[in-house]
Design a protein around this motif. Structure first.
Motif, PDB file in Angstrom:
ATOM      1  N   LEU A   1       3.672  15.469   8.151  1.00 58.17           N
ATOM      2  CA  LEU A   1       4.180  14.223   7.591  1.00 58.17           C
ATOM      3  C   LEU A   1       3.746  13.017   8.422  1.00 58.17           C
ATOM      4  O   LEU A   1       3.569  11.925   7.901  1.00 58.17           O
ATOM      5  CB  LEU A   1       5.714  14.256   7.516  1.00 58.17           C
ATOM      6  CG  LEU A   1       6.311  15.238   6.512  1.00 58.17           C
ATOM      7  CD1 LEU A   1       7.826  15.267   6.657  1.00 58.17           C
ATOM      8  CD2 LEU A   1       5.918  14.862   5.102  1.00 58.17           C
ATOM      9  N   GLU A   2       3.606  13.215   9.700  1.00 58.01           N
ATOM     10  CA  GLU A   2       3.228  12.118  10.598  1.00 58.01           C
ATOM     11  C   GLU A   2       1.962  12.489  11.340  1.00 58.01           C
ATOM     12  O   GLU A   2       1.751  13.663  11.635  1.00 58.01           O
ATOM     13  CB  GLU A   2       4.359  11.852  11.610  1.00 58.01           C
ATOM     14  CG  GLU A   2       5.647  11.367  10.978  1.00 58.01           C
ATOM     15  CD  GLU A   2       5.528  10.009  10.313  1.00 58.01           C
ATOM     16  OE1 GLU A   2       4.672   9.199  10.722  1.00 58.01           O
ATOM     17  OE2 GLU A   2       6.276   9.756   9.378  1.00 58.01           O
ATOM     18  N   PRO A   3       1.117  11.589  11.688  1.00 59.76           N
ATOM     19  CA  PRO A   3       1.274  10.154  11.489  1.00 59.76           C
ATOM     20  C   PRO A   3       0.974   9.761  10.056  1.00 59.76           C
ATOM     21  O   PRO A   3       0.130  10.361   9.396  1.00 59.76           O
ATOM     22  CB  PRO A   3       0.236   9.548  12.425  1.00 59.76           C
ATOM     23  CG  PRO A   3      -0.824  10.585  12.535  1.00 59.76           C
ATOM     24  CD  PRO A   3      -0.120  11.904  12.383  1.00 59.76           C
ATOM     25  N   ARG A   4       1.683   8.775   9.569  1.00 56.00           N
ATOM     26  CA  ARG A   4       1.487   8.226   8.218  1.00 56.00           C
ATOM     27  C   ARG A   4       1.342   6.728   8.358  1.00 56.00           C
ATOM     28  O   ARG A   4       2.251   6.049   8.817  1.00 56.00           O
ATOM     29  CB  ARG A   4       2.683   8.538   7.318  1.00 56.00           C
ATOM     30  CG  ARG A   4       2.532   7.944   5.929  1.00 56.00           C
ATOM     31  CD  ARG A   4       3.823   8.081   5.130  1.00 56.00           C
ATOM     32  NE  ARG A   4       3.718   7.427   3.856  1.00 56.00           N
ATOM     33  CZ  ARG A   4       3.991   6.142   3.640  1.00 56.00           C
ATOM     34  NH1 ARG A   4       4.393   5.376   4.643  1.00 56.00           N
ATOM     35  NH2 ARG A   4       3.870   5.608   2.451  1.00 56.00           N
TER      36      ARG A   4
ATOM     37  N   GLU B   1      -1.135  -0.797   0.022  1.00 53.83           N
ATOM     38  CA  GLU B   1      -0.014   0.030   0.440  1.00 53.83           C
ATOM     39  C   GLU B   1      -0.353   1.501   0.224  1.00 53.83           C
ATOM     40  O   GLU B   1      -0.975   1.875  -0.772  1.00 53.83           O
ATOM     41  CB  GLU B   1       1.232  -0.343  -0.367  1.00 53.83           C
ATOM     42  CG  GLU B   1       2.477   0.340   0.123  1.00 53.83           C
ATOM     43  CD  GLU B   1       3.716  -0.152  -0.620  1.00 53.83           C
ATOM     44  OE1 GLU B   1       4.561   0.696  -0.910  1.00 53.83           O
ATOM     45  OE2 GLU B   1       3.809  -1.348  -0.889  1.00 53.83           O
ATOM     46  N   ASN B   2       0.036   2.336   1.158  1.00 54.76           N
ATOM     47  CA  ASN B   2      -0.207   3.768   1.074  1.00 54.76           C
ATOM     48  C   ASN B   2       0.583   4.334  -0.110  1.00 54.76           C
ATOM     49  O   ASN B   2       1.802   4.200  -0.169  1.00 54.76           O
ATOM     50  CB  ASN B   2       0.223   4.443   2.382  1.00 54.76           C
ATOM     51  CG  ASN B   2      -0.218   5.886   2.454  1.00 54.76           C
ATOM     52  OD1 ASN B   2      -0.544   6.510   1.458  1.00 54.76           O
ATOM     53  ND2 ASN B   2      -0.227   6.414   3.650  1.00 54.76           N
ATOM     54  N   PRO B   3      -0.109   4.989  -1.077  1.00 56.72           N
ATOM     55  CA  PRO B   3       0.598   5.508  -2.251  1.00 56.72           C
ATOM     56  C   PRO B   3       1.468   6.736  -1.967  1.00 56.72           C
ATOM     57  O   PRO B   3       2.335   7.076  -2.771  1.00 56.72           O
ATOM     58  CB  PRO B   3      -0.528   5.851  -3.222  1.00 56.72           C
ATOM     59  CG  PRO B   3      -1.714   6.096  -2.360  1.00 56.72           C
ATOM     60  CD  PRO B   3      -1.548   5.206  -1.155  1.00 56.72           C
ATOM     61  N   LYS B   4       1.254   7.399  -0.823  1.00 56.59           N
ATOM     62  CA  LYS B   4       2.084   8.565  -0.494  1.00 56.59           C
ATOM     63  C   LYS B   4       3.462   8.107  -0.049  1.00 56.59           C
ATOM     64  O   LYS B   4       3.594   7.154   0.708  1.00 56.59           O
ATOM     65  CB  LYS B   4       1.468   9.373   0.659  1.00 56.59           C
ATOM     66  CG  LYS B   4       0.250  10.153   0.322  1.00 56.59           C
ATOM     67  CD  LYS B   4      -0.150  11.099   1.434  1.00 56.59           C
ATOM     68  CE  LYS B   4       0.029  10.529   2.802  1.00 56.59           C
ATOM     69  NZ  LYS B   4      -0.421  11.347   3.894  1.00 56.59           N
ATOM     70  N   SER B   5       4.475   8.840  -0.492  1.00 59.69           N
ATOM     71  CA  SER B   5       5.817   8.564   0.020  1.00 59.69           C
ATOM     72  C   SER B   5       5.950   9.170   1.413  1.00 59.69           C
ATOM     73  O   SER B   5       5.092   9.940   1.857  1.00 59.69           O
ATOM     74  CB  SER B   5       6.880   9.158  -0.912  1.00 59.69           C
ATOM     75  OG  SER B   5       6.954  10.556  -0.742  1.00 59.69           O
TER      76      SER B   5
ATOM     77  N   THR C   1       7.771  11.480   2.375  1.00 60.59           N
ATOM     78  CA  THR C   1       8.011  12.925   2.356  1.00 60.59           C
ATOM     79  C   THR C   1       6.819  13.715   1.827  1.00 60.59           C
ATOM     80  O   THR C   1       6.870  14.937   1.754  1.00 60.59           O
ATOM     81  CB  THR C   1       9.249  13.262   1.506  1.00 60.59           C
ATOM     82  OG1 THR C   1       9.030  12.800   0.167  1.00 60.59           O
ATOM     83  CG2 THR C   1      10.497  12.616   2.088  1.00 60.59           C
ATOM     84  N   GLU C   2       5.733  13.034   1.447  1.00 57.43           N
ATOM     85  CA  GLU C   2       4.541  13.716   0.955  1.00 57.43           C
ATOM     86  C   GLU C   2       3.542  13.911   2.091  1.00 57.43           C
ATOM     87  O   GLU C   2       3.456  13.097   3.005  1.00 57.43           O
ATOM     88  CB  GLU C   2       3.873  12.901  -0.159  1.00 57.43           C
ATOM     89  CG  GLU C   2       4.700  12.802  -1.409  1.00 57.43           C
ATOM     90  CD  GLU C   2       4.064  11.914  -2.451  1.00 57.43           C
ATOM     91  OE1 GLU C   2       4.061  12.316  -3.623  1.00 57.43           O
ATOM     92  OE2 GLU C   2       3.574  10.829  -2.098  1.00 57.43           O
ATOM     93  N   LEU C   3       2.792  15.008   2.021  1.00 56.53           N
ATOM     94  CA  LEU C   3       1.766  15.244   3.021  1.00 56.53           C
ATOM     95  C   LEU C   3       0.490  15.698   2.344  1.00 56.53           C
ATOM     96  O   LEU C   3       0.488  16.100   1.188  1.00 56.53           O
ATOM     97  CB  LEU C   3       2.221  16.255   4.075  1.00 56.53           C
ATOM     98  CG  LEU C   3       2.705  17.621   3.611  1.00 56.53           C
ATOM     99  CD1 LEU C   3       1.567  18.593   3.468  1.00 56.53           C
ATOM    100  CD2 LEU C   3       3.694  18.148   4.618  1.00 56.53           C
ATOM    101  N   GLU C   4      -0.606  15.598   3.068  1.00 53.83           N
ATOM    102  CA  GLU C   4      -1.896  16.079   2.589  1.00 53.83           C
ATOM    103  C   GLU C   4      -2.242  17.348   3.351  1.00 53.83           C
ATOM    104  O   GLU C   4      -2.044  17.410   4.559  1.00 53.83           O
ATOM    105  CB  GLU C   4      -2.984  15.034   2.832  1.00 53.83           C
ATOM    106  CG  GLU C   4      -2.814  13.778   2.033  1.00 53.83           C
ATOM    107  CD  GLU C   4      -3.915  12.782   2.328  1.00 53.83           C
ATOM    108  OE1 GLU C   4      -5.076  13.058   1.959  1.00 53.83           O
ATOM    109  OE2 GLU C   4      -3.610  11.755   2.941  1.00 53.83           O
ATOM    110  N   PHE C   5      -2.752  18.335   2.628  1.00 50.28           N
ATOM    111  CA  PHE C   5      -3.185  19.566   3.270  1.00 50.28           C
ATOM    112  C   PHE C   5      -4.581  19.345   3.831  1.00 50.28           C
ATOM    113  O   PHE C   5      -5.579  19.650   3.205  1.00 50.28           O
ATOM    114  CB  PHE C   5      -3.175  20.735   2.295  1.00 50.28           C
ATOM    115  CG  PHE C   5      -1.803  21.141   1.851  1.00 50.28           C
ATOM    116  CD1 PHE C   5      -0.775  21.286   2.765  1.00 50.28           C
ATOM    117  CD2 PHE C   5      -1.531  21.377   0.519  1.00 50.28           C
ATOM    118  CE1 PHE C   5       0.489  21.673   2.371  1.00 50.28           C
ATOM    119  CE2 PHE C   5      -0.268  21.761   0.117  1.00 50.28           C
ATOM    120  CZ  PHE C   5       0.742  21.910   1.034  1.00 50.28           C
TER     121      PHE C   5
END
Length: 101
Positions: free
Chosen positions: A19-22, A36-40, A42-46
């Motif tokens: 989740l971090e760093p975001r 603005e970053n579209p991910k909330s 609580t979302e993460l990228e694999f």
């Protein structure tokens, strides 16, 4: 984790991320414009993934990225309650094929 299996092999795809760093913004590669970053939060990228193939006919394990062996060892230890110790070996193509055939 995704699993595909049959009588000859078990194939695993393991993806992970954090989740971090975001960053609060993302930057367009070509225009250098920020938005603005579209991910909330609580979302993460694999961003990390590796593949594992258990060849059941030959009792061989093929592992796409030995740098993640600690994670694979933990998954195997936790699911089987057997202690695993994965070691990488680095060979040229000819030596590699000699060892697996």
């Amino acid at each position: 984790m995704e699993v595909d299996k049959n009588n000859h092999f078990v194939f695993l795809v393991i993806e992970s991320g954090k989740l971090e760093p975001r960053d609060t913004t993302v930057t367009d590669y070509y225009t250098n414009q920020k938005r603005e970053n579209p991910k909330s939060e609580t979302e993460l990228e694999f961003l990390k993934q590796f593949f594992v193939l258990f060849d059941l006919d030959n009792n061989l394990l093929y592992f796409s990225d030995v740098r993640h062996r600690n994670l694979l060892e933990k998954i195997l230890n936790d699911t089987t309650e057997v202690k695993f110790n994965i070691k990488g070996f680095y060979e040229d193509k000819e030596e590699f094929f000699k060892k697996i055939i």
